[in-house]
Design a protein around this motif. Structure first.
Motif, PDB file in Angstrom:
ATOM      1  N   TYR A 258      -2.611   4.190  -5.420  1.00 39.51           N
ATOM      2  CA  TYR A 258      -2.174   2.908  -5.405  1.00 39.51           C
ATOM      3  C   TYR A 258      -0.697   2.508  -4.962  1.00 39.51           C
ATOM      4  O   TYR A 258      -0.513   1.903  -4.159  1.00 39.51           O
ATOM      5  N   LEU A 259       0.032   3.416  -5.572  1.00 39.80           N
ATOM      6  CA  LEU A 259       1.611   3.319  -5.190  1.00 39.80           C
ATOM      7  C   LEU A 259       1.691   3.768  -3.716  1.00 39.80           C
ATOM      8  O   LEU A 259       2.287   2.876  -2.824  1.00 39.80           O
ATOM      9  N   ARG A 260       0.958   4.684  -3.089  1.00 40.16           N
ATOM     10  CA  ARG A 260       1.155   5.044  -1.790  1.00 40.16           C
ATOM     11  C   ARG A 260       0.716   4.104  -0.808  1.00 40.16           C
ATOM     12  O   ARG A 260       1.405   3.579   0.138  1.00 40.16           O
ATOM     13  N   GLN A 261      -0.550   3.262  -1.121  1.00 43.69           N
ATOM     14  CA  GLN A 261      -1.047   2.434  -0.273  1.00 43.69           C
ATOM     15  C   GLN A 261      -0.050   1.092  -0.193  1.00 43.69           C
ATOM     16  O   GLN A 261       0.155   0.717   0.773  1.00 43.69           O
ATOM     17  N   ARG A 262       0.094   0.925  -1.355  1.00 39.35           N
ATOM     18  CA  ARG A 262       1.268  -0.423  -1.491  1.00 39.35           C
ATOM     19  C   ARG A 262       2.634  -0.229  -0.676  1.00 39.35           C
ATOM     20  O   ARG A 262       2.849  -0.998   0.066  1.00 39.35           O
ATOM     21  N   LEU A 263       3.017   0.997  -0.764  1.00 33.89           N
ATOM     22  CA  LEU A 263       4.317   1.410  -0.258  1.00 33.89           C
ATOM     23  C   LEU A 263       4.175   1.241   1.278  1.00 33.89           C
ATOM     24  O   LEU A 263       4.909   0.782   1.789  1.00 33.89           O
ATOM     25  N   GLN A 264       2.809   1.836   1.887  1.00 34.26           N
ATOM     26  CA  GLN A 264       2.883   1.711   3.141  1.00 34.26           C
ATOM     27  C   GLN A 264       2.352   0.370   3.963  1.00 34.26           C
ATOM     28  O   GLN A 264       3.168   0.370   4.930  1.00 34.26           O
TER      29      GLN A 264
ATOM     30  N   VAL B 237       8.703   2.757   6.701  1.00 27.33           N
ATOM     31  CA  VAL B 237       9.848   3.673   6.741  1.00 27.33           C
ATOM     32  C   VAL B 237       9.875   4.410   5.313  1.00 27.33           C
ATOM     33  O   VAL B 237      10.113   5.651   5.674  1.00 27.33           O
ATOM     34  N   ALA B 238       9.973   3.925   4.390  1.00 25.92           N
ATOM     35  CA  ALA B 238      10.276   4.379   3.070  1.00 25.92           C
ATOM     36  C   ALA B 238       8.963   5.326   3.014  1.00 25.92           C
ATOM     37  O   ALA B 238       9.238   6.145   2.300  1.00 25.92           O
ATOM     38  N   TYR B 239       7.735   4.874   3.119  1.00 27.04           N
ATOM     39  CA  TYR B 239       6.665   5.543   3.067  1.00 27.04           C
ATOM     40  C   TYR B 239       6.691   7.074   3.918  1.00 27.04           C
ATOM     41  O   TYR B 239       6.358   8.007   3.009  1.00 27.04           O
ATOM     42  N   ALA B 240       7.257   6.949   4.938  1.00 27.60           N
ATOM     43  CA  ALA B 240       7.403   8.246   5.726  1.00 27.60           C
ATOM     44  C   ALA B 240       8.507   9.163   4.946  1.00 27.60           C
ATOM     45  O   ALA B 240       8.518  10.388   5.270  1.00 27.60           O
ATOM     46  N   ARG B 241       9.293   8.708   4.272  1.00 28.68           N
ATOM     47  CA  ARG B 241      10.445   9.297   3.888  1.00 28.68           C
ATOM     48  C   ARG B 241      10.393   9.687   2.548  1.00 28.68           C
ATOM     49  O   ARG B 241      11.037  10.455   1.937  1.00 28.68           O
TER      50      ARG B 241
ATOM     51  N   GLU C  32       3.854  -4.771 -14.632  1.00 27.38           N
ATOM     52  CA  GLU C  32       2.554  -4.941 -13.760  1.00 27.38           C
ATOM     53  C   GLU C  32       2.467  -3.731 -12.984  1.00 27.38           C
ATOM     54  O   GLU C  32       1.333  -3.313 -12.744  1.00 27.38           O
ATOM     55  N   LEU C  33       3.404  -3.376 -12.157  1.00 28.75           N
ATOM     56  CA  LEU C  33       3.270  -2.226 -10.936  1.00 28.75           C
ATOM     57  C   LEU C  33       3.036  -0.940 -11.904  1.00 28.75           C
ATOM     58  O   LEU C  33       2.173  -0.117 -11.573  1.00 28.75           O
ATOM     59  N   GLN C  34       3.754  -0.764 -13.025  1.00 32.34           N
ATOM     60  CA  GLN C  34       3.333   0.318 -14.102  1.00 32.34           C
ATOM     61  C   GLN C  34       1.946   0.445 -14.528  1.00 32.34           C
ATOM     62  O   GLN C  34       1.248   1.453 -14.409  1.00 32.34           O
ATOM     63  N   ARG C  35       1.434  -0.714 -14.925  1.00 36.28           N
ATOM     64  CA  ARG C  35      -0.110  -0.981 -15.468  1.00 36.28           C
ATOM     65  C   ARG C  35      -1.070  -0.401 -14.192  1.00 36.28           C
ATOM     66  O   ARG C  35      -1.899   0.373 -14.416  1.00 36.28           O
TER      67      ARG C  35
END
Length: 312
Positions: free
Chosen positions: A145-151, A156-160, A133-136
């Motif tokens: 999209y991935l950046r937004q979701r991660l943030q 912390v992971a977003y920053a690293r 689903e995430l792949q899609r």
RNA sequence: GGUACCAUAGCUCAGCAGGUAGAGCAACGGACUGAAAAUCCGUGUGUCACUGGUUCGAUUCCAGUUGGUACCA
């Protein structure tokens, strides 16, 4: 000299690492014969029994000389990862060290070697449905999209994390969703205790020589029937295991996207780049003793010396 | 043998109506804890064929030389 992780355990795991085509297989076999022991493979592609030619698995003759573990033990349809490898390999070593003092671990997969030597954090396996689903969503909306979701999920992971690397972000998002906790909060990065000493040896050759060996080995794979092997694997090409140098390129040829000669040239290029990444990875770990594949004698001495230290 | 065209990075090629040069690929360096043989980031490495000439200045213009390609003999 530095004997990483070495204490008074009287048991020794000898790592034989190095870039692809540097001669690890022969070297490890000679070393294993010398110390009358077995070999544990740390090669994330030689696990798959259907992929023999393209992964330069030891020959039947070589396998007959020394008992190998973690070679051709999986099917390409099976999911596998470094954490499972850690669990299984450590369990196996417990048994192997019951019977002998030295075990050789041979392979080029740095992450797997690290998992073996100091462990990897225990996190849940990915949920295939969620991953799909995430792949899609990534295909549809891109990196943004991935950046937004991660943030949202893990600042912390977003920053690293490398925000251009979809795999990294996907992984962090996945784990955060499955566990309900930020991925970064679950990482401990601790060096796990190992009840054995570890001696790290890495093989390498002058770059032009390594490249020459890569070229000749690639040609040999074609002569040995790589194309036929890949044809047999066509039905499984969507599996992760087939996202591998030597297989991708032959698929492209079979799809009519390029000539066989072009595919072979691409295999050589991709293999050279893979070797470079391996050298970078192993180079970071200062515990490695770098040797040439012809340096069996110095390697034997290193092992003997390490065993003496162990026996104190 | 004659004529024309070409010679620039490892390769394929761009460019400069004169101010010492840039793309793709390769190569090189790096990141990286469950896809890891994966995924991602960064870096131009050059006697602009050679020898002269014109010019303040030549990779660029001119002549010759060498090598290559095509056509004509």
């Amino acid at each position: 000299m530095s004997l990483h992780g070495m204490r008074n355990y009287q048991k020794l795991l000898v790592i034989v690492a190095g870039p692809t085509a540097s001669g690890k297989t022969d070297f490890a076999i000679e070393l294993a014969l010398r110390f009358q022991t077995c070999i544990l493979s740390c090669d994330s592609r030689q696990f798959y029994r259907e992929m023999r030619i393209g992964t330069a698995v030891p020959s039947d003759e070589q396998l007959a000389k020394v008992r190998h573990y973690f070679v051709a033990n999986l099917s390409v349809t099976e999911y596998y990862n470094a954490a499972r490898y850690e669990t299984e390999a450590i369990k196996l070593l417990e048994y192997l060290f019951w019977q002998r003092d030295v075990v050789i671990a041979c392979g080029g997969s740095g992450l797997y070697i690290d998992a073996l030597c100091h462990g990897i954090d225990h996190l849940p396996d990915p949920d295939p449905e969620l991953r799909k689903e995430l792949q899609r969503l990534y295909q549809e909306h891109g990196l943004v999209y991935l950046r937004q979701r991660l943030q949202e999920l893990d600042e912390v992971a977003y920053a690293r994390t490398d925000l251009n690397n979809p795999n990294r972000m996907l992984r962090a998002i996945e784990v955060s969703l499955v566990t309900g906790k930020p991925y970064s909060s679950l990482l401990r990065h601790e060096q796990k205790f190992r009840p054995f000493g570890i001696l790290k040896i890495a093989l390498n050759l002058p770059r032009p020589e390594l490249h020459d060996r890569i070229s000749r080995r690639s040609d040999q794979m074609i002569r040995d029937g790589l194309v036929e092997e890949v044809i047999r694997l066509q039905p499984f090409r969507e599996h992760t295991a087939l996202n591998t140098v030597g297989y991708k390129e032959i698929f492209a040829f079979l799809d009519g996207k390029m000539s066989l000669d072009q595919a072979i040239a691409n295999i050589k290029t991709a293999t050279r780049r893979y070797a470079r990444r391996q050298i970078t990875w192993f180079g970071k770990d200062k515990a490695y003793h770098w040797l040439s594949p012809s340096d069996l004698r110095p390697a034997v001495e290193l092992v003997e010396q390490a065993l003496k230290v162990e026996a104190i």
